[in-house]
Write a protein that holds these residues in place. Sequence first.
Motif, PDB file in Angstrom:
ATOM      1  N   GLY A   1     -32.081   5.619 -19.178  1.00  0.00           N
ATOM      2  CA  GLY A   1     -32.159   7.039 -18.866  1.00  0.00           C
ATOM      3  C   GLY A   1     -31.483   7.351 -17.549  1.00  0.00           C
ATOM      4  N   PHE A   2     -30.303   6.749 -17.336  1.00  0.00           N
ATOM      5  CA  PHE A   2     -29.546   6.900 -16.085  1.00  0.00           C
ATOM      6  C   PHE A   2     -30.354   6.451 -14.874  1.00  0.00           C
ATOM      7  CE2 PHE A   2     -27.877  10.300 -18.919  1.00  0.00           C
ATOM      8  CZ  PHE A   2     -26.609   9.764 -19.121  1.00  0.00           C
ATOM      9  N   GLY A   3     -31.088   5.374 -15.049  1.00  0.00           N
ATOM     10  CA  GLY A   3     -31.844   4.810 -13.938  1.00  0.00           C
ATOM     11  C   GLY A   3     -33.208   5.416 -13.725  1.00  0.00           C
ATOM     12  N   SER A   4     -33.653   6.260 -14.638  1.00  0.00           N
ATOM     13  CA  SER A   4     -34.964   6.888 -14.469  1.00  0.00           C
ATOM     14  C   SER A   4     -36.108   5.974 -14.882  1.00  0.00           C
ATOM     15  CB  SER A   4     -35.037   8.185 -15.272  1.00  0.00           C
ATOM     16  OG  SER A   4     -34.965   7.927 -16.672  1.00  0.00           O
ATOM     17  N   GLY A   5     -35.792   4.912 -15.634  1.00  0.00           N
ATOM     18  CA  GLY A   5     -36.842   3.994 -16.069  1.00  0.00           C
ATOM     19  C   GLY A   5     -36.295   2.608 -16.322  1.00  0.00           C
ATOM     20  N   PHE A   6     -36.576   1.673 -15.414  1.00  0.00           N
ATOM     21  CA  PHE A   6     -36.087   0.300 -15.572  1.00  0.00           C
ATOM     22  C   PHE A   6     -37.014  -0.554 -16.432  1.00  0.00           C
ATOM     23  CE2 PHE A   6     -34.206   1.154 -11.191  1.00  0.00           C
ATOM     24  CZ  PHE A   6     -32.953   1.460 -11.697  1.00  0.00           C
ATOM     25  N   GLY A   7     -38.186  -0.047 -16.733  1.00  0.00           N
ATOM     26  CA  GLY A   7     -39.170  -0.805 -17.483  1.00  0.00           C
ATOM     27  C   GLY A   7     -40.484  -0.854 -16.717  1.00  0.00           C
ATOM     28  N   LYS A   8     -41.436  -1.583 -17.268  1.00  0.00           N
ATOM     29  CA  LYS A   8     -42.762  -1.665 -16.643  1.00  0.00           C
ATOM     30  C   LYS A   8     -43.288  -3.090 -16.544  1.00  0.00           C
ATOM     31  CE  LYS A   8     -45.180  -0.863 -21.039  1.00  0.00           C
ATOM     32  NZ  LYS A   8     -46.159  -0.021 -21.758  1.00  0.00           N
ATOM     33  N   TYR A   9     -42.410  -4.062 -16.794  1.00  0.00           N
ATOM     34  CA  TYR A   9     -42.849  -5.453 -16.838  1.00  0.00           C
ATOM     35  C   TYR A   9     -42.294  -6.241 -15.646  1.00  0.00           C
ATOM     36  CZ  TYR A   9     -43.899  -4.289 -21.702  1.00  0.00           C
ATOM     37  OH  TYR A   9     -44.386  -3.706 -22.845  1.00  0.00           O
ATOM     38  N   HIS A  10     -43.073  -7.176 -15.172  1.00  0.00           N
ATOM     39  CA  HIS A  10     -42.616  -8.096 -14.127  1.00  0.00           C
ATOM     40  C   HIS A  10     -41.526  -8.982 -14.730  1.00  0.00           C
ATOM     41  CE1 HIS A  10     -42.855 -11.718 -11.523  1.00  0.00           C
ATOM     42  NE2 HIS A  10     -43.165 -10.863 -10.575  1.00  0.00           N
ATOM     43  N   VAL A  11     -40.313  -8.895 -14.178  1.00  0.00           N
ATOM     44  CA  VAL A  11     -39.150  -9.541 -14.802  1.00  0.00           C
ATOM     45  C   VAL A  11     -39.361 -11.036 -14.989  1.00  0.00           C
ATOM     46  CG1 VAL A  11     -36.734 -10.190 -14.420  1.00  0.00           C
ATOM     47  CG2 VAL A  11     -37.449  -7.817 -14.090  1.00  0.00           C
ATOM     48  N   LEU A  12     -39.773 -11.733 -13.940  1.00  0.00           N
ATOM     49  CA  LEU A  12     -39.893 -13.188 -14.043  1.00  0.00           C
ATOM     50  C   LEU A  12     -41.027 -13.593 -14.981  1.00  0.00           C
ATOM     51  CD1 LEU A  12     -39.270 -14.377 -10.380  1.00  0.00           C
ATOM     52  CD2 LEU A  12     -37.666 -14.329 -12.290  1.00  0.00           C
ATOM     53  N   SER A  13     -42.141 -12.885 -14.941  1.00  0.00           N
ATOM     54  CA  SER A  13     -43.240 -13.219 -15.841  1.00  0.00           C
ATOM     55  C   SER A  13     -42.860 -12.972 -17.294  1.00  0.00           C
ATOM     56  CB  SER A  13     -44.494 -12.411 -15.479  1.00  0.00           C
ATOM     57  OG  SER A  13     -45.035 -12.849 -14.241  1.00  0.00           O
ATOM     58  N   SER A  14     -42.152 -11.873 -17.537  1.00  0.00           N
ATOM     59  CA  SER A  14     -41.710 -11.587 -18.908  1.00  0.00           C
ATOM     60  C   SER A  14     -40.752 -12.655 -19.406  1.00  0.00           C
ATOM     61  CB  SER A  14     -41.034 -10.215 -18.958  1.00  0.00           C
ATOM     62  OG  SER A  14     -41.960  -9.191 -18.686  1.00  0.00           O
ATOM     63  N   ASN A  15     -39.791 -13.002 -18.565  1.00  0.00           N
ATOM     64  CA  ASN A  15     -38.808 -14.004 -18.957  1.00  0.00           C
ATOM     65  C   ASN A  15     -39.476 -15.356 -19.171  1.00  0.00           C
ATOM     66  OD1 ASN A  15     -36.383 -15.474 -19.297  1.00  0.00           O
ATOM     67  ND2 ASN A  15     -35.339 -14.173 -17.845  1.00  0.00           N
ATOM     68  N   ALA A  16     -40.398 -15.712 -18.271  1.00  0.00           N
ATOM     69  CA  ALA A  16     -41.097 -16.992 -18.414  1.00  0.00           C
ATOM     70  C   ALA A  16     -41.944 -17.026 -19.679  1.00  0.00           C
ATOM     71  CB  ALA A  16     -41.971 -17.242 -17.189  1.00  0.00           C
ATOM     72  N   THR A  17     -42.548 -15.913 -20.021  1.00  0.00           N
ATOM     73  CA  THR A  17     -43.418 -15.871 -21.203  1.00  0.00           C
ATOM     74  C   THR A  17     -42.635 -16.132 -22.473  1.00  0.00           C
ATOM     75  OG1 THR A  17     -44.953 -14.349 -20.112  1.00  0.00           O
ATOM     76  CG2 THR A  17     -44.998 -14.415 -22.519  1.00  0.00           C
ATOM     77  N   VAL A  18     -41.468 -15.497 -22.622  1.00  0.00           N
ATOM     78  CA  VAL A  18     -40.696 -15.738 -23.840  1.00  0.00           C
ATOM     79  C   VAL A  18     -39.960 -17.083 -23.782  1.00  0.00           C
ATOM     80  CG1 VAL A  18     -40.462 -13.413 -24.761  1.00  0.00           C
ATOM     81  CG2 VAL A  18     -38.944 -14.131 -22.912  1.00  0.00           C
ATOM     82  N   ALA A  19     -39.705 -17.598 -22.581  1.00  0.00           N
ATOM     83  CA  ALA A  19     -39.141 -18.949 -22.473  1.00  0.00           C
ATOM     84  C   ALA A  19     -40.174 -19.997 -22.899  1.00  0.00           C
ATOM     85  CB  ALA A  19     -38.666 -19.217 -21.052  1.00  0.00           C
ATOM     86  N   TYR A  20     -41.429 -19.722 -22.619  1.00  0.00           N
ATOM     87  CA  TYR A  20     -42.512 -20.621 -23.025  1.00  0.00           C
ATOM     88  C   TYR A  20     -42.830 -20.514 -24.513  1.00  0.00           C
ATOM     89  CZ  TYR A  20     -47.542 -21.557 -23.774  1.00  0.00           C
ATOM     90  OH  TYR A  20     -48.758 -21.963 -24.285  1.00  0.00           O
TER      91      TYR A  20
END
Length: 263
Positions: free
Chosen positions: A126-145
């Motif tokens: 949305g042109f930078g109005s919403g980057f998401g709501k999740y902690h990037v490293l925790s999200s990435n680690a969760t799907v890596a696990y």
Amino acid sequence: MRRLALALILTLAAGQSVAAPCGDTSRGFETWKAAFAQEAARAGVGQRGLQALAGVRYSQGTIAADRRQTGVRYSLQDFMRIRGVDAIVSGGRKRKAANPAFYASIERIYGVPAGILLAIHGMESGFGSGFGKYHVLSSNATVAYDCRRSDFFSGHLIAALKLVDRGWLDPNAIGAAHGEIGHTQFLAGNVLEYGRDGNGDGRVDLYNLSDAMVSTAHFLRQKGWRPGRPYAEGTRNFRVLNEWNAATVYQQAIAIAAARIDG
């Protein structure tokens, strides 16, 4: 069983490689994290990245979002309505008119027109109005696990930790459900491979608009984008959009919105 356990202990003590044990619930996450830290260190992740990994938590929100995925099944018309393509076109035109030299310079260097970049920017965040709501490293680690996703996301987690090492990613950064980063929602491995410093500060920060736009243009060019050529459905440049998102309706919506922004 005792012999097997002893062999495992001796292997760990000798510093030999033991694959991080994936799982499908949070129960084994901390054990996996300890093993993955060894893999990360062998892959060149430094102290800052390893400290960041130690602080990640299993993300139930990420798993819930991942398990809900069913693919894009909308018609093009419904997809464009739901994603607000008319608003993206309006916002894209305003942003292009407000900074024409910036977008012209990107097209001059990479060959990707403003409309494509702005359509992606509008669609992704949305042109930078919403980057998401999740902690990037925790999200990435969760799907890596997660055993269903570890082959794909383990490399992106290593990349994210290297971004932390370089100071290109805040350990507490917030993004999308699978660890996507910044204005155009790059995965960490793509930041390392295709990211470019757009504002000249020596960093690649996808939360910075200049860096995000230049990096997106560079990604598309490296994937085969041809400067000055059309990008409507059926063209070679349209096929390059598949490298960005595999959903046909997404590609169609980007091409249509871009043509309206540039028109």
